[in-house]
Design a protein around this motif. Structure first.
Motif, short mmCIF file in Angstrom:
data_model
loop_
_atom_site.label_atom_id
_atom_site.label_comp_id
_atom_site.label_asym_id
_atom_site.label_seq_id
_atom_site.Cartn_x
_atom_site.Cartn_y
_atom_site.Cartn_z
N ILE A 141 -34.16 3.68 -26.73
CA ILE A 141 -33.16 4.55 -27.35
C ILE A 141 -32.49 3.76 -28.46
O ILE A 141 -31.88 2.71 -28.23
CB ILE A 141 -32.13 5.04 -26.30
N ILE A 142 -32.65 4.26 -29.68
CA ILE A 142 -32.19 3.49 -30.83
C ILE A 142 -30.68 3.64 -31.01
O ILE A 142 -30.13 4.74 -30.87
CB ILE A 142 -32.93 3.97 -32.10
N SER A 171 -26.08 19.34 -29.14
CA SER A 171 -27.53 19.50 -29.18
C SER A 171 -28.15 18.40 -30.07
O SER A 171 -27.60 18.07 -31.12
CB SER A 171 -27.84 20.88 -29.75
N GLY A 172 -29.24 17.83 -29.60
CA GLY A 172 -29.97 16.86 -30.41
C GLY A 172 -29.43 15.44 -30.35
O GLY A 172 -29.83 14.57 -31.13
N THR A 173 -28.49 15.17 -29.44
CA THR A 173 -27.91 13.81 -29.39
C THR A 173 -28.75 12.85 -28.56
O THR A 173 -28.51 11.64 -28.56
CB THR A 173 -26.47 13.84 -28.78
N GLY A 174 -29.70 13.37 -27.80
CA GLY A 174 -30.56 12.48 -27.01
C GLY A 174 -30.32 12.56 -25.52
O GLY A 174 -30.62 11.63 -24.79
N LYS A 175 -29.83 13.71 -25.05
CA LYS A 175 -29.51 13.84 -23.62
C LYS A 175 -30.76 13.69 -22.77
O LYS A 175 -30.76 13.02 -21.75
CB LYS A 175 -28.81 15.19 -23.34
N GLU A 176 -31.86 14.32 -23.24
CA GLU A 176 -33.09 14.24 -22.43
C GLU A 176 -33.60 12.80 -22.38
O GLU A 176 -34.09 12.34 -21.35
CB GLU A 176 -34.16 15.18 -22.99
N LEU A 177 -33.47 12.07 -23.50
CA LEU A 177 -33.93 10.67 -23.51
C LEU A 177 -33.15 9.86 -22.48
O LEU A 177 -33.71 9.05 -21.75
CB LEU A 177 -33.73 10.02 -24.88
N ASP A 241 -31.92 20.75 -17.54
CA ASP A 241 -31.40 20.76 -18.92
C ASP A 241 -30.72 22.11 -19.17
O ASP A 241 -31.15 23.13 -18.64
CB ASP A 241 -32.58 20.56 -19.89
N TYR A 327 -37.71 6.28 -37.81
CA TYR A 327 -38.48 7.52 -37.95
C TYR A 327 -39.27 7.56 -39.26
O TYR A 327 -40.33 8.18 -39.32
CB TYR A 327 -37.57 8.74 -37.78
N ILE A 359 -29.54 13.87 -33.93
CA ILE A 359 -30.76 13.09 -34.21
C ILE A 359 -31.98 14.00 -34.38
O ILE A 359 -32.88 13.71 -35.16
CB ILE A 359 -30.96 12.03 -33.13
N ARG A 360 -31.99 15.13 -33.69
CA ARG A 360 -33.13 16.05 -33.88
C ARG A 360 -33.18 16.47 -35.34
O ARG A 360 -34.25 16.54 -35.95
CB ARG A 360 -33.00 17.27 -32.97
N HIS A 447 -37.87 23.03 -30.67
CA HIS A 447 -37.42 22.81 -29.31
C HIS A 447 -38.00 23.91 -28.44
O HIS A 447 -38.24 25.03 -28.92
CB HIS A 447 -35.89 22.84 -29.26
N1 LIG Z 1 -31.05 7.29 -29.78
C1 LIG Z 1 -32.21 7.86 -30.11
N2 LIG Z 1 -33.21 7.09 -30.58
C2 LIG Z 1 -34.36 7.65 -30.97
N3 LIG Z 1 -34.61 8.95 -30.96
C3 LIG Z 1 -33.66 9.77 -30.51
C4 LIG Z 1 -32.42 9.27 -30.03
N4 LIG Z 1 -31.67 10.29 -29.61
C5 LIG Z 1 -32.41 11.40 -29.80
N5 LIG Z 1 -33.59 11.09 -30.35
C6 LIG Z 1 -34.64 12.06 -30.72
O1 LIG Z 1 -33.97 13.26 -31.10
C7 LIG Z 1 -34.62 14.41 -30.60
C8 LIG Z 1 -33.68 15.19 -29.70
O2 LIG Z 1 -33.42 14.43 -28.52
P1 LIG Z 1 -33.18 15.14 -27.09
O3 LIG Z 1 -34.13 16.28 -26.89
O4 LIG Z 1 -33.12 14.08 -26.06
O5 LIG Z 1 -31.73 15.75 -27.36
P2 LIG Z 1 -30.84 16.69 -26.43
O6 LIG Z 1 -29.45 16.21 -26.53
O7 LIG Z 1 -31.46 16.77 -25.07
O8 LIG Z 1 -30.98 18.10 -27.17
P3 LIG Z 1 -30.72 19.60 -26.60
O9 LIG Z 1 -29.31 19.67 -26.12
O10 LIG Z 1 -30.94 20.45 -27.80
O11 LIG Z 1 -31.73 19.80 -25.51
C9 LIG Z 1 -35.87 13.91 -29.89
O12 LIG Z 1 -36.93 13.96 -30.83
C10 LIG Z 1 -35.54 12.47 -29.56
O13 LIG Z 1 -36.70 11.68 -29.50
#
Ligand SMILES: Nc1ncnc2c1ncn2[C@@H]1O[C@H](COP(=O)(O)OP(=O)(O)OP(=O)(O)O)[C@@H](O)[C@H]1O
Length: 462
Positions: A141-142, A171-177, A241, A327, A359-360, A447
């Protein structure tokens, strides 16, 4: 080495073995009976030593092996009412069988099955994880900002426990990661990571997706039924999720499983046990939903045991250059082109942007910059052009230039055409991926929930 010394070593080895070990001499009398055997049978060493083996061990065949000299490996023997796995190995000297060793390999056949099941489960997990993308570790996680470093530290601590984690953030902050990396650091890391997007599954299918269905539960149901996500995630992590989109009726059912660790398939009668670590995520304010009566308060408290908030990108702008560099390299490699660079002013432009899609959105912008800008150096004006074209949207949109020039009728005609193109594109990708929606969404670069919205919009059922 003198004889006594080697006998001492031999006794120590035999006594510390996990397996039960018994040795009989040429008369069938017990000359060694180790601690594991004593523990299992409840017979004291002094009562066993010197006795004929048939008096001490029920259903033994060691005396037969003494006569036949033929080893028996992996045989089943009932001892103390349990089916046990045993080996019987003759020891020869000058072509004579002088002793036989008996080994009780496992504490029971049921244990053997458990081990087998565990291996099969691990193999399944490996297979499942190689079929899709490998899970992301915390190190991948970057981000070096203080905010993300603190978040990672909390995630590391949370992972070590089996407590439920609620991940919040836009949304897109990296929650799934974060959910994936928590799984990989958790005591259940060798188990499966099962992800469910609660917003993407139509309400009427949610129950059978989560809990599975029994054989013949409804017309068209798969023969033998289908396991639900709670069953699939047993001894692993279930990532719920967009939990804020879970309908109220389903919230009560989830609460029950979390409390009782038991679920029942739709149309089924027999409940199954589920030992699963739950990680839930949402970009909604569950507190506000609780106040509005759209989210159950008791479920909220049950989920909110450890809270992990992922800060939006605009609050950790120090991470933007790192993410861009990562990226840009990744996308250039993907398209097999030489690495492009951002000029300083382009970077300033990107840093001043608010990144509502986090980040998305950054990943999408990098994709567009790399594919649309032909030069090696990407300038500030290239960046502002991309932003002005409002290309940030994930959906296939009409180009800004078209929009400015076109009279309204042409515009709506074009819109219709594009809608059809989009429908065809989605259908083709779904055919390519054999109807696998997660894979299709990845291929389309959108997504999963966006794909489900589009399936609904275009009336595609697959
Ligand atoms: N810290 C990070 N470093 C690298 N890539 C990241 C990071 N955070 C998010 N990403 C990338 O951003 C995209 C969105 O991440 P992710 O699906 O985990 O977000 P989310 O918060 O779960 O979004 P949502 O709420 O829309 O489901 C993915 O392509 C993921 O690889």
């Amino acid at each position: 080495m003198n004889n006594n010394y080697s006998l001492d070593i031999l006794s120590t080895v035999l006594d510390s073995a996990y397996e039960g070990i018994v040795v009989i001499n040429h008369e069938g009398k017990i000359i060694h009976f180790n601690e594991a055997y004593c523990r299992f049978t409840g017979i004291k060493i002094e009562d066993a030593l010197g006795q004929h083996v048939t008096k001490i061990i029920e259903n033994t065949r060691l005396h037969h092996v003494l006569k036949s000299g033929i080893p028996e490996r992996g045989s089943l023997q009932i001892i103390n009412g349990q089916e046990m796995v045993v080996h019987r190995i003759p020891i020869r000297k000058n072509d004579q069988v002088v002793a036989v060793i008996g080994m009780l390999i496992f504490e029971g056949v049921s244990e053997l099955y458990k081990i087998l099941e565990k291996h099969q489960q691990k193999a399944k997990t490996r297979l499942a994880n190689t079929e899709t993308k490998p899970l992301i570790t915390l190190e991948q996680i970057i981000g070096k900002s203080e905010k993300i470093a603190d978040t990672k530290q909390l995630a590391r601590k949370a992972a070590k426990t089996l407590a439920t984690v609620l991940i919040t953030g836009e949304s897109g902050t990296g929650k799934e990661l974060f959910a994936q990396s928590i799984h990989l650091l958790s005591p259940f890391s060798t188990g499966p990571f099962v992800s469910v997007n609660c917003a993407a599954i139509p309400d009427h299918l949610l129950e059978s997706e989560l809990f599975g269905y029994a054989d013949g539960a409804f017309t068209g149901a798969r023969k033998g039924g289908k396991p639900g996500k709670f069953e699939l995630a047993n001894e692993g992590t279930l990532f719920l999720d967009e939990i804020g989109d879970m309908p109220l009726a389903m919230q009560s059912k989830i609460l029950r499983v979390l409390q009782e660790k038991e679920g029942t398939r739709v149309g089924g009668v027999k409940p199954y046990r589920t030992n699963t670590r739950i990680v839930a995520a949402t970009n909604k304010s569950l507190e506000q939903m609780v106040m509005a009566g759209t989210f159950r308060e008791d479920l909220y408290y049950r989920l909110n045991i450890i809270r992990l908030h992922i800060p939006p990108l605009r609050e950790r702008k120090e991470d933007i250059p790192l993410l861009l560099a990562h990226y840009m390299e990744e996308v250039c490699q993907k398209y097999n082109i030489s690495i492009k660079r951002l000029t300083n002013t382009a970077l300033v432009e990107l840093l001043s942007y608010e990144w509502p899609g986090n980040i998305r959105e950054l990943v999408n912008i990098v994709e567009r910059m790399i594919s649309l800008v032909d030069k090696e150096d990407i300038s500030a004006s290239d960046v502002s052009l991309l932003f002005n074209q409002s290309t940030i949207s994930q959906s296939l949109s009409i180009e800004a230039s078209d929009l400015a020039k076109a009279p309204l009728t042409i515009f709506s005609e074009r819109k219709k055409e594009m809608k059809l193109e989009e429908r065809d594109l989605i259908i083709n990708v779904l055919i390519e991926t054999n109807g696998n929606k997660a894979k299709a969404a990845r291929k389309l670069g959108i997504h999963r929930s966006t794909l489900y919205d589009k399936l609904k919009l275009h009336d595609i059922t697959m």
